[in-house]
Design a protein around this motif. Structure first.
Motif, PDB file in Angstrom:
ATOM      1  N   THR A 350       0.747  -1.264  -0.035  1.00 54.00           N
ATOM      2  CA  THR A 350      -0.077  -0.074   0.004  1.00 54.00           C
ATOM      3  C   THR A 350       0.758   1.294   0.064  1.00 54.00           C
ATOM      4  OG1 THR A 350       0.109   0.079   2.390  1.00 54.00           O
ATOM      5  CG2 THR A 350      -1.733  -1.023   1.309  1.00 54.00           C
ATOM      6  N   MET A 351       1.908   1.465   0.438  1.00 57.00           N
ATOM      7  CA  MET A 351       2.994   2.404   0.665  1.00 57.00           C
ATOM      8  C   MET A 351       2.545   3.021   1.865  1.00 57.00           C
ATOM      9  SD  MET A 351       4.866   1.440  -1.704  1.00 57.00           S
ATOM     10  CE  MET A 351       6.271   2.210  -1.289  1.00 57.00           C
ATOM     11  N   ARG A 352       1.899   2.589   2.780  1.00 53.58           N
ATOM     12  CA  ARG A 352       1.343   3.098   4.079  1.00 53.58           C
ATOM     13  C   ARG A 352       2.717   3.117   4.943  1.00 53.58           C
ATOM     14  NH1 ARG A 352      -4.671   1.637   5.695  1.00 53.58           N
ATOM     15  NH2 ARG A 352      -5.529   1.417   3.636  1.00 53.58           N
ATOM     16  N   ALA A 353       2.950   4.008   5.799  1.00 59.50           N
ATOM     17  CA  ALA A 353       3.741   3.912   7.074  1.00 59.50           C
ATOM     18  C   ALA A 353       3.013   3.036   7.927  1.00 59.50           C
ATOM     19  CB  ALA A 353       4.163   5.143   7.329  1.00 59.50           C
ATOM     20  N   LYS A 354       3.757   1.938   8.504  1.00 56.31           N
ATOM     21  CA  LYS A 354       3.165   1.102   9.234  1.00 56.31           C
ATOM     22  C   LYS A 354       2.680   1.720  10.609  1.00 56.31           C
ATOM     23  CE  LYS A 354       5.682  -2.827   7.318  1.00 56.31           C
ATOM     24  NZ  LYS A 354       6.979  -3.685   7.784  1.00 56.31           N
ATOM     25  N   GLU A 357      -0.647   6.399  11.108  1.00 60.83           N
ATOM     26  CA  GLU A 357      -1.523   6.418  10.204  1.00 60.83           C
ATOM     27  C   GLU A 357      -2.153   7.305   9.461  1.00 60.83           C
ATOM     28  OE1 GLU A 357      -5.499   6.113  12.539  1.00 60.83           O
ATOM     29  OE2 GLU A 357      -6.514   6.034  10.627  1.00 60.83           O
ATOM     30  N   GLY A 358      -2.236   7.210   8.053  1.00 56.65           N
ATOM     31  CA  GLY A 358      -2.551   8.214   7.057  1.00 56.65           C
ATOM     32  C   GLY A 358      -1.204   8.951   6.332  1.00 56.65           C
ATOM     33  N   LEU A 359      -0.087   8.099   6.837  1.00 58.09           N
ATOM     34  CA  LEU A 359       1.163   8.485   6.103  1.00 58.09           C
ATOM     35  C   LEU A 359       1.665   7.533   4.994  1.00 58.09           C
ATOM     36  CD1 LEU A 359       3.229  10.867   6.431  1.00 58.09           C
ATOM     37  CD2 LEU A 359       4.580   9.192   7.787  1.00 58.09           C
ATOM     38  N   TYR A 360       1.954   7.922   3.967  1.00 53.87           N
ATOM     39  CA  TYR A 360       2.647   7.407   2.909  1.00 53.87           C
ATOM     40  C   TYR A 360       3.949   7.617   2.412  1.00 53.87           C
ATOM     41  CZ  TYR A 360      -2.386   5.529   2.101  1.00 53.87           C
ATOM     42  OH  TYR A 360      -3.643   5.256   2.322  1.00 53.87           O
ATOM     43  N   VAL A 361       4.806   7.007   1.775  1.00 56.57           N
ATOM     44  CA  VAL A 361       5.931   7.410   1.285  1.00 56.57           C
ATOM     45  C   VAL A 361       6.399   6.655   0.119  1.00 56.57           C
ATOM     46  CG1 VAL A 361       8.609   7.698   1.884  1.00 56.57           C
ATOM     47  CG2 VAL A 361       6.976   7.565   3.678  1.00 56.57           C
ATOM     48  N   ILE A 362       6.688   7.460  -1.014  1.00 52.94           N
ATOM     49  CA  ILE A 362       6.961   6.828  -2.474  1.00 52.94           C
ATOM     50  C   ILE A 362       8.216   7.497  -3.009  1.00 52.94           C
ATOM     51  CG2 ILE A 362       4.564   6.564  -2.638  1.00 52.94           C
ATOM     52  CD1 ILE A 362       4.455   8.815  -4.434  1.00 52.94           C
ATOM     53  N   GLY A 363       8.707   6.735  -3.762  1.00 50.46           N
ATOM     54  CA  GLY A 363       9.931   7.252  -4.620  1.00 50.46           C
ATOM     55  C   GLY A 363      11.234   7.184  -4.244  1.00 50.46           C
ATOM     56  N   GLU A 364      11.991   8.241  -4.476  1.00 52.63           N
ATOM     57  CA  GLU A 364      13.371   8.133  -4.065  1.00 52.63           C
ATOM     58  C   GLU A 364      13.396   8.733  -2.331  1.00 52.63           C
ATOM     59  OE1 GLU A 364      16.055  10.440  -6.831  1.00 52.63           O
ATOM     60  OE2 GLU A 364      17.577  10.637  -4.963  1.00 52.63           O
ATOM     61  N   ALA A 365      12.501   8.993  -1.684  1.00 53.64           N
ATOM     62  CA  ALA A 365      12.380   9.335  -0.376  1.00 53.64           C
ATOM     63  C   ALA A 365      12.804   8.078   0.632  1.00 53.64           C
ATOM     64  CB  ALA A 365      11.174  10.029   0.217  1.00 53.64           C
ATOM     65  N   LEU A 366      12.475   7.020  -0.008  1.00 59.34           N
ATOM     66  CA  LEU A 366      12.568   5.748   0.381  1.00 59.34           C
ATOM     67  C   LEU A 366      14.041   5.338   0.217  1.00 59.34           C
ATOM     68  CD1 LEU A 366       9.454   4.029  -1.459  1.00 59.34           C
ATOM     69  CD2 LEU A 366       9.471   4.285   0.980  1.00 59.34           C
ATOM     70  N   ASP A 367      14.273   4.270   1.178  1.00 56.50           N
ATOM     71  CA  ASP A 367      15.792   3.713   1.375  1.00 56.50           C
ATOM     72  C   ASP A 367      15.812   2.550   0.143  1.00 56.50           C
ATOM     73  OD1 ASP A 367      18.047   2.997   1.588  1.00 56.50           O
ATOM     74  OD2 ASP A 367      17.940   2.191   3.399  1.00 56.50           O
ATOM     75  N   ALA A 368      15.798   3.061  -1.018  1.00 56.33           N
ATOM     76  CA  ALA A 368      15.684   1.884  -2.417  1.00 56.33           C
ATOM     77  C   ALA A 368      16.283   2.921  -3.380  1.00 56.33           C
ATOM     78  CB  ALA A 368      14.427   1.638  -2.626  1.00 56.33           C
ATOM     79  N   ALA A 384       4.317   4.903  -6.829  1.00 54.30           N
ATOM     80  CA  ALA A 384       3.471   5.747  -6.808  1.00 54.30           C
ATOM     81  C   ALA A 384       2.017   5.388  -7.339  1.00 54.30           C
ATOM     82  CB  ALA A 384       3.560   6.725  -7.629  1.00 54.30           C
ATOM     83  N   GLY A 385       2.075   4.213  -8.266  1.00 59.54           N
ATOM     84  CA  GLY A 385       0.922   3.274  -8.374  1.00 59.54           C
ATOM     85  C   GLY A 385       0.342   2.476  -7.672  1.00 59.54           C
ATOM     86  N   THR A 386       1.361   1.860  -6.562  1.00 59.93           N
ATOM     87  CA  THR A 386       0.764   1.191  -5.359  1.00 59.93           C
ATOM     88  C   THR A 386       0.137   2.096  -4.464  1.00 59.93           C
ATOM     89  OG1 THR A 386       2.661  -0.096  -5.824  1.00 59.93           O
ATOM     90  CG2 THR A 386       1.644  -0.429  -3.632  1.00 59.93           C
ATOM     91  N   ALA A 387       0.416   3.190  -4.189  1.00 57.52           N
ATOM     92  CA  ALA A 387       0.044   4.116  -3.077  1.00 57.52           C
ATOM     93  C   ALA A 387      -1.399   4.527  -3.809  1.00 57.52           C
ATOM     94  CB  ALA A 387       0.592   5.430  -3.329  1.00 57.52           C
ATOM     95  N   ALA A 388      -1.420   4.674  -5.278  1.00 52.23           N
ATOM     96  CA  ALA A 388      -2.746   5.157  -5.886  1.00 52.23           C
ATOM     97  C   ALA A 388      -3.768   4.402  -5.630  1.00 52.23           C
ATOM     98  CB  ALA A 388      -2.462   5.667  -7.352  1.00 52.23           C
ATOM     99  N   ASP A 389      -3.448   3.044  -5.948  1.00 53.11           N
ATOM    100  CA  ASP A 389      -4.450   1.708  -5.881  1.00 53.11           C
ATOM    101  C   ASP A 389      -4.925   1.703  -4.161  1.00 53.11           C
ATOM    102  OD1 ASP A 389      -3.636   0.977  -8.157  1.00 53.11           O
ATOM    103  OD2 ASP A 389      -2.463  -0.937  -7.283  1.00 53.11           O
ATOM    104  N   ASP A 390      -4.111   2.054  -3.214  1.00 57.61           N
ATOM    105  CA  ASP A 390      -4.567   2.071  -1.927  1.00 57.61           C
ATOM    106  C   ASP A 390      -5.552   3.308  -1.547  1.00 57.61           C
ATOM    107  OD1 ASP A 390      -4.571   0.791   0.798  1.00 57.61           O
ATOM    108  OD2 ASP A 390      -3.774   2.601   1.298  1.00 57.61           O
TER     109      ASP A 390
END
Ligand SMILES: Cc1cc2nc3c(=O)[nH]c(=O)nc-3n(C[C@H](O)[C@H](O)[C@H](O)COP(=O)(O)OP(=O)(O)OC[C@H]3O[C@@H](n4cnc5c(N)ncnc54)[C@H](O)[C@@H]3O)c2cc1C
Length: 398
Positions: A350-354, A357-368, A384-390
């Motif tokens: 989902t890209m949700r921060a576990k 609540e209500g926080l998502y992280v996508i793209g280069e801000a991730l450690d990847a 981004a697509g995964t977060a959009a689905d959620d």
């Protein structure tokens, strides 16, 4: 920004933030993209030297290795929103694609990925076309896009409270962090958001430049600046192994480019995140002396001369396979950032921060981060697509 209450706020108007906005029809919800700089999508515009290497061809199965240790964790996300989907989306929005030979990419074929191989670009070779397609669709989806809206504070107080540098305060049910990393800070990606997330209590791994040129002590190849050597093996040794040459931090093979000041080219860029000053870097040219450029042959001969000025053939042979250098530095202007929000903090479905609540992280801000070749923009698309689905499914629930 009149009524400052939103359903979704995206922090960062770069590739990942705009890919999310372009894929999420707000359908009456209120959504805002907060871009801290005065120009939207600056890093996307400079990608691939302005040509935008948007993704890589081939099966998505082959992508996993491109993200190193994080590849397996990203796998589901990459499969769900793969390179073929990205190509189809761009095609549907008027951006035709071509491979690195200029041959058109037809995204109507393929199942697990694209039939074309190698790096994929817009056929026009203009990043601007990709940015325009994303911006057009984001506006169509109902997003309010604000530039010069730098976030300086973020806290949870029932809903999320977002403070901008100019003092404006906003509230949002959901917040998506799409603020990128630390490199090329003039584009607005200065790591400030990662610091705020760290203060908030998220596990943020120290950001550092990746895909960067490397400098070495006693660099002998300045005069070869601009010359590229194909298929060079490069080994980075970890610091505790520099003396023994036993512990390898990483080993990669690819094209090496000599610059005036140091080493670059795909193989160096890709290995740069494993390299630290003081450590040993070994270049193995995988060639006979006569297969190397004449000027380089001369430098190698000079370097192999003994005290009496005679060429030591054993030293020369060693240099071809073990041209060892001590690293003096890694350029701060890496193309991407290694480090960032730990993937352990994120539900990759989902890209949700576990824990928030209500926080998502996508793209280069991730450690990847991926190797060169379009993998980093693909990562933006897939997350981004995964977060959009959620977020879409939440829309339906409402
Ligand atoms: C020179 C160069 C060439 C590249 N070429 C390629 C390529 O060809 N192919 C490829 O796959 N990758 C390439 N990359 C990497 C790729 O461009 C990035 O990985 C990608 O753009 C990251 O997108 P992002 O949206 O996650 O972050 P960014 O594009 O960095 O966007 C983040 C945005 O957030 C904003 N922001 C940051 N902090 C705040 C804040 N506090 N408040 C509000 N806004 C904030 C920033 O201003 C920025 O606009 C290249 C990178 C560089 C630097």
């Amino acid at each position: 920004m009149n009524d400052n209450r939103y359903d979704i706020a995206i922090i960062g108007g770069g590739a990942s933030g705009l890919m999310l906005a372009a894929n999420l029809d707000l359908k009456g919800s209120r959504g805002i993209v907060l871009e801290g700089s005065t120009r939207i999508g600056s890093k996307l515009l400079m990608s691939g030297g302005g040509h935008c290497n948007i993704t890589h061809g081939g099966s998505i199965k082959e992508f996993v290795y491109a993200y190193g240790d994080e590849g397996q964790t990203l796998r589901r996300c990459l499969y769900r929103h793969n390179n073929l989907e990205l190509a189809r989306w761009l095609n549907d929005h008027g951006v035709e694609l071509a491979d690195e030979n200029g041959d058109p990419v037809d995204p109507s074929y393929g199942s697990n990925g694209m039939d074309s191989a190698g790096r994929i670009f817009p056929a026009s070779m203009r990043s601007r076309d990709v940015l325009d397609a994303l911006l057009g669709e984001a506006s169509w989806n109902g997003w309010q896009i604000e530039t010069d809206a730098r976030v300086s504070g973020l806290r949870k107080d029932g809903t999320w409270e977002i403070t901008l540098l100019n003092g404006v305060e906003l509230r949002s049910e959901k917040v998506v962090i799409a603020s990128g990393g630390i490199t090329y800070p003039e584009t607005g990606s200065d790591g400030s958001m990662l610091e705020m997330l760290d203060d908030l209590g998220l596990d943020v791994n120290e950001p550092r430049p990746a895909l960067a040129p490397v400098y070495v002590e006693n660099y002998p190849y300045s005069e070869l600046s601009g010359i590229s050597i194909p298929d060079v093996t490069v080994i980075a040794f970890s610091s505790d192994a520099a003396c023994t040459c036993k512990g390898k931090a990483a080993k990669m093979k690819g094209d090496l480019l000599f610059t005036h000041e140091g080493l670059s080219g795909p193989v160096i860029l890709n290995i740069s995140k494993y390299v630290e000053p003081g450590e040993l870097l070994r270049l193995c040219y995988n060639k006979e002396l006569h297969e190397l450029p004449k000027r380089m042959q001369r430098i190698l001969r000079e370097r192999s001369r003994g005290i009496l000025g005679d060429v030591r053939t054993n030293v020369l042979a060693l240099l071809l396979n073990q041209d060892d250098f001590i690293v003096s530095g890694v350029d701060g202007r890496g193309m991407v950032t290694a480090g960032g929000v730990s993937l352990d903090e994120i539900d990759m479905q989902t890209m949700r921060a576990k824990r928030f609540e209500g926080l998502y992280v996508i793209g280069e801000a991730l450690d990847a981060d991926g190797i060169t070749g379009g993998y980093n923009l693909q990562l933006c698309w897939s997350t981004a697509g995964t977060a959009a689905d959620d977020l879409k499914s939440l829309n339906k629930e409402a």
